[in-house]
Design a protein around this motif. Structure first.
Motif, PDB file in Angstrom:
ATOM      1  N   SER A 222      38.342 -54.775 -24.180  1.00 28.15           N
ATOM      2  CA  SER A 222      39.598 -55.529 -24.312  1.00 28.15           C
ATOM      3  C   SER A 222      40.444 -55.511 -23.042  1.00 28.15           C
ATOM      4  O   SER A 222      40.897 -56.576 -22.576  1.00 28.15           O
ATOM      5  N   THR A 263      33.191 -61.876 -37.455  1.00 28.43           N
ATOM      6  CA  THR A 263      34.627 -61.860 -37.741  1.00 28.43           C
ATOM      7  C   THR A 263      35.416 -61.323 -36.555  1.00 28.43           C
ATOM      8  O   THR A 263      36.415 -61.925 -36.124  1.00 28.43           O
ATOM      9  N   GLU A 264      34.966 -60.187 -35.997  1.00 31.24           N
ATOM     10  CA  GLU A 264      35.651 -59.632 -34.829  1.00 31.24           C
ATOM     11  C   GLU A 264      35.566 -60.599 -33.648  1.00 31.24           C
ATOM     12  O   GLU A 264      36.547 -60.806 -32.912  1.00 31.24           O
ATOM     13  N   ARG A 267      37.977 -63.553 -33.815  1.00 31.22           N
ATOM     14  CA  ARG A 267      39.339 -63.127 -33.521  1.00 31.22           C
ATOM     15  C   ARG A 267      39.592 -63.101 -32.010  1.00 31.22           C
ATOM     16  O   ARG A 267      40.640 -63.533 -31.528  1.00 31.22           O
ATOM     17  N   VAL A 268      38.622 -62.604 -31.255  1.00 24.82           N
ATOM     18  CA  VAL A 268      38.767 -62.572 -29.798  1.00 24.82           C
ATOM     19  C   VAL A 268      38.727 -63.984 -29.230  1.00 24.82           C
ATOM     20  O   VAL A 268      39.505 -64.336 -28.329  1.00 24.82           O
ATOM     21  N   VAL A 270      39.675 -66.755 -30.648  1.00 27.99           N
ATOM     22  CA  VAL A 270      40.963 -67.377 -30.946  1.00 27.99           C
ATOM     23  C   VAL A 270      42.036 -66.856 -29.989  1.00 27.99           C
ATOM     24  O   VAL A 270      42.878 -67.627 -29.483  1.00 27.99           O
ATOM     25  N   SER A 271      41.998 -65.559 -29.698  1.00 29.74           N
ATOM     26  CA  SER A 271      42.990 -64.966 -28.802  1.00 29.74           C
ATOM     27  C   SER A 271      42.887 -65.550 -27.397  1.00 29.74           C
ATOM     28  O   SER A 271      43.906 -65.771 -26.730  1.00 29.74           O
ATOM     29  N   HIS A 321      38.540 -68.452 -39.808  1.00 31.56           N
ATOM     30  CA  HIS A 321      39.468 -67.809 -38.877  1.00 31.56           C
ATOM     31  C   HIS A 321      40.030 -68.791 -37.861  1.00 31.56           C
ATOM     32  O   HIS A 321      41.185 -68.640 -37.424  1.00 31.56           O
ATOM     33  N   CYS A 322      39.279 -69.802 -37.483  1.00 29.30           N
ATOM     34  CA  CYS A 322      39.830 -70.828 -36.598  1.00 29.30           C
ATOM     35  C   CYS A 322      40.900 -71.653 -37.312  1.00 29.30           C
ATOM     36  O   CYS A 322      41.944 -71.986 -36.729  1.00 29.30           O
ATOM     37  N   GLU A 324      42.792 -70.653 -39.781  1.00 22.78           N
ATOM     38  CA  GLU A 324      43.981 -69.801 -39.941  1.00 22.78           C
ATOM     39  C   GLU A 324      44.822 -69.787 -38.675  1.00 22.78           C
ATOM     40  O   GLU A 324      46.061 -69.753 -38.729  1.00 22.78           O
ATOM     41  N   ALA A 325      44.158 -69.816 -37.502  1.00 18.75           N
ATOM     42  CA  ALA A 325      44.864 -69.738 -36.229  1.00 18.75           C
ATOM     43  C   ALA A 325      45.233 -71.112 -35.673  1.00 18.75           C
ATOM     44  O   ALA A 325      45.917 -71.200 -34.644  1.00 18.75           O
TER      45      ALA A 325
END
Length: 631
Positions: A222, A263-264, A267-268, A270-271, A321-322, A324-325
């Motif tokens: 990270s 899933t993890e 999230r990255v 999207v970030s 997840h996309c 949601e973001a």
């Protein structure tokens, strides 16, 4: 009940691992199912081998089936496309094939040719792989993903290919790569397409689980990821970052861990998009497993999911997840090398000889003047009964050991010892047969089955052709390719011709997990008996070594044209001269040295000049010959 082909299918599990590509026909031959213009043709592997022999080829041989490679590419793309349609996913799928899985020219040519209809790309992890890829892949809608260490030459080639309209993406594996790529980009005046490989904290399962987790070798963590973003911003190149990549290892057996990793990763992804990078592509790496043992479980040689489950789960996780973001659905990439190429190749070898330990036939009685211990062993064979198998086994062991001790002291002849050994193995065979019919068997007697397993000496090298079976205990489906309409009565370990104690296969797939033996047919001296090892198209052809200087086997590409078998591309295996040159011998120098030695023998009167000619000719023939046993 009489033995049937269905019994053979069940014993060797061909329906469980064959993926509708392999079966057994009514004649008892293993068959491959090849497609031509929508029609499926059943082709006997034994008939293929006979055709190769008629054409002058020897065993061992690798059989390659283009139809099966095409079939896997089609299935993978259609499964993703169906999952995308059913989920109303807004992105596309673009698979890439990792060249390292099987670098052979034939497979790269076929993948880039057949795969063009799906814009199926390649993954290169080294400069040689990149150079090969640039020569064969010219589809401007397919991706060429570049992983691994990259020197300036590597980076320059990738940038120049970008300039020519290719989608070549340089993936950062380590933090130190980014400044060098930026420098070469500015020097050439070509803006790159960049990706970043991330080191997920989520660990997977299976043999390659260490590819994920905090201690995985490759990828940025990270803090390093944020540093890379800042460097790109400072260089005004954040708009070049388009791909996010992670890799959890090969042969992932459990769909749950695949979903958790995805899933993890999302999230990255999207970030990074929220950081301002125009993220377009999510490269989910390899890992799609092959069900080698047919158990459909989370065992390391299997998988507890179907291709449809795999694609549906990945699409679902990314979309959720996309959404949601509020991030656009990316193009999905997978690097499924094993799943694409494993079925493509079958290794076939012949059995040269056997050593039998089981002795069901009644042995000859010892001579009247044989030692008392030999006579006692003979009598023990008459007293075998289920009520006291342990006692019978103890007596047989005692008398056999006594005969061996007497032999060491010169009190028993070699013929007497040989007679005692034969009687002993006959007793053990009969005791084991009784034990097979009993519910409770003494522990010592249980171990008899392992001691009665035969050795079948096979014309191949484990180290060259099945390195993963030796190095990491990889299981492969193995079975005879003919005589399957007859019940196999023997149990065998396969020993190769390296004369190395590790040069054997003694773990086989069966319906209950693994077995220490392969069920085989009785082989008479001189009889042809051929064994096939299936699903060897991934890694095995390029990981092999030159143990005992046994080189690459012959290769034959098999297809169908107008319903008939075609031998499309035959490659001769390594000659003795080839492998000697690999280890720095000069064949011409070898011949020169041997010729000088032969001339000295003539001078000393050991051979004639005519014999020298014959001997030198034999030496030359040996240099040009196959490294394996030639019948």
């Amino acid at each position: 009940m009489s033995w049937t082909v269905d019994d053979a299918r069940d014993l060797y599990g061909v329906k469980r691992w064959g993926n509708e590509y392999f079966d057994i026909n009514a004649d008892g031959d293993a068959v491959v199912l090849l497609e031509e213009d929508g029609a499926v043709h059943e082709v006997s592997l034994q008939k293929i081998v006979e055709g190769l022999r008629e054409r002058g080829s020897e065993m061992p041989v690798i059989l390659r089936f283009k139809s099966l490679l095409d079939g896997q590419i089609r299935r993978l793309n259609e499964a993703f496309n169906q999952a995308i349609e059913e989920a109303n996913y807004a992105g596309n799928y673009r698979g890439v094939y990792p060249i390292k899985v099987n670098q052979q020219q034939q497979i790269i040519e076929e993948i880039t040719s057949f795969g063009e209809q799906y814009h199926y790309g390649l993954e290169a992890g080294s400069k040689p792989e990149l150079i090969a890829a640039l020569a064969y892949m010219h589809d401007k809608e397919a991706y060429l993903v570049c992983n691994g260490y990259k020197d300036d030459e590597f980076v320059d080639l990738a940038l120049m290919a970008n300039q020519m309209g290719m989608r070549v993406i340089l993936v950062l594996e380590m933090p130190g790569e980014l400044p060098a790529i930026i420098a070469r980009s500015k020097a050439l005046g070509i803006r790159p397409e960049l990706g970043i490989r991330f080191r997920l904290s989520t660990k997977s399962e299976g043999h390659w689980a260490e590819s994920g987790g905090d201690r995985s070798v490759f990828g940025l963590n990270s803090p390093q990821l944020i540093d890379a973003v800042e460097i790109l911003k400072e260089a005004d190149m954040l708009d070049c970052l388009k791909l996010f990549h992670y890799h959890q290892g090969s042969q992932l057996p459990n769909i749950r861990s695949i979903r958790e990793s995805a899933t993890e990763a999302v999230r990255v992804f999207v970030s990074l998009a929220q950081e301002g990078a125009p993220m377009e592509i999510l490269d989910m790496g390899g890992g799609l497993a092959i069900d080698y043992d047919g158990s459909h479980t989370n065992a390391s040689s299997s998988c507890n999911y179907s291709l449809s489950e795999y694609t549906t789960n990945l699409i679902e996780v990314v979309k959720m997840h996309c959404d949601e973001a509020g991030v656009s659905h990316p193009t999905l990439v997978t690097e499924s090398g094993r799943a694409v190429s494993a079925y493509y190749s079958v290794l076939v070898f012949n059995i040269l000889d056997t050593t039998r330990f089981a002795c069901p036939e009644e042995p000859e009685a010892p001579s009247a003047d044989a030692h008392d211990m030999v006579q006692n062993l003979w009598q023990t064979r008459l007293n075998i009964n289920e009520r006291d198998l342990q006692g019978c086994f103890n007596d047989a062991m005692f008398y056999r050991d006594q005969v061996r001790e007497l032999f060491r002291h010169g009190l028993v002849t070699l013929r007497e010892r040989a007679s005692a050994e034969t009687i002993y193995w006959h007793i053990c065979t009969r005791i084991a047969a009784h034990a097979d019919q009993m519910d409770e068997v003494p522990e010592d007697v249980q171990s008899l089955q392992a001691n009665l397993i035969d050795f079948y000496y096979a014309n191949f090298s484990v180290f060259q052709s099945l390195p993963d079976a030796w190095a990491i205990d990889q299981l492969f489906p193995i079975m005879p390719i003919h005589k399957l309409g007859q019940k196999p009565t023997n149990r065998a370990i396969l020993a190769d011709i390296t004369c190395d104690c590790d040069g054997k296969i003694d773990r086989f797939i069966d319906g209950e997990g693994t077995s220490p033996y392969l069920n085989v047919h009785d082989r008479q001296p001189g009889e042809e008996y051929n064994i096939g090892v299936f699903l060897v198209g991934a890694y095995q052809e390029t990981l092999g070594d030159l143990h005992n200087l046994l080189g690459d086997p012959h290769v034959a590409s098999i297809g169908i044209k107008n319903g008939k078998v075609t031998y499309n591309h035959e490659l001769e295996g390594d000659t003795v001269a080839d492998v000697l040159s690999y280890v720095e011998y000069d064949p011409k120098d070898l011949e020169k040295r041997f010729r000088h030695f032969a001339e000295e023998a003539v001078t000393e009167g050991l051979i004639s000049a005519k014999q020298r000619k014959e001997i030198l000719n034999a030496y030359r023939v040996g240099l040009s010959g196959y490294t394996y046993y030639e019948g």
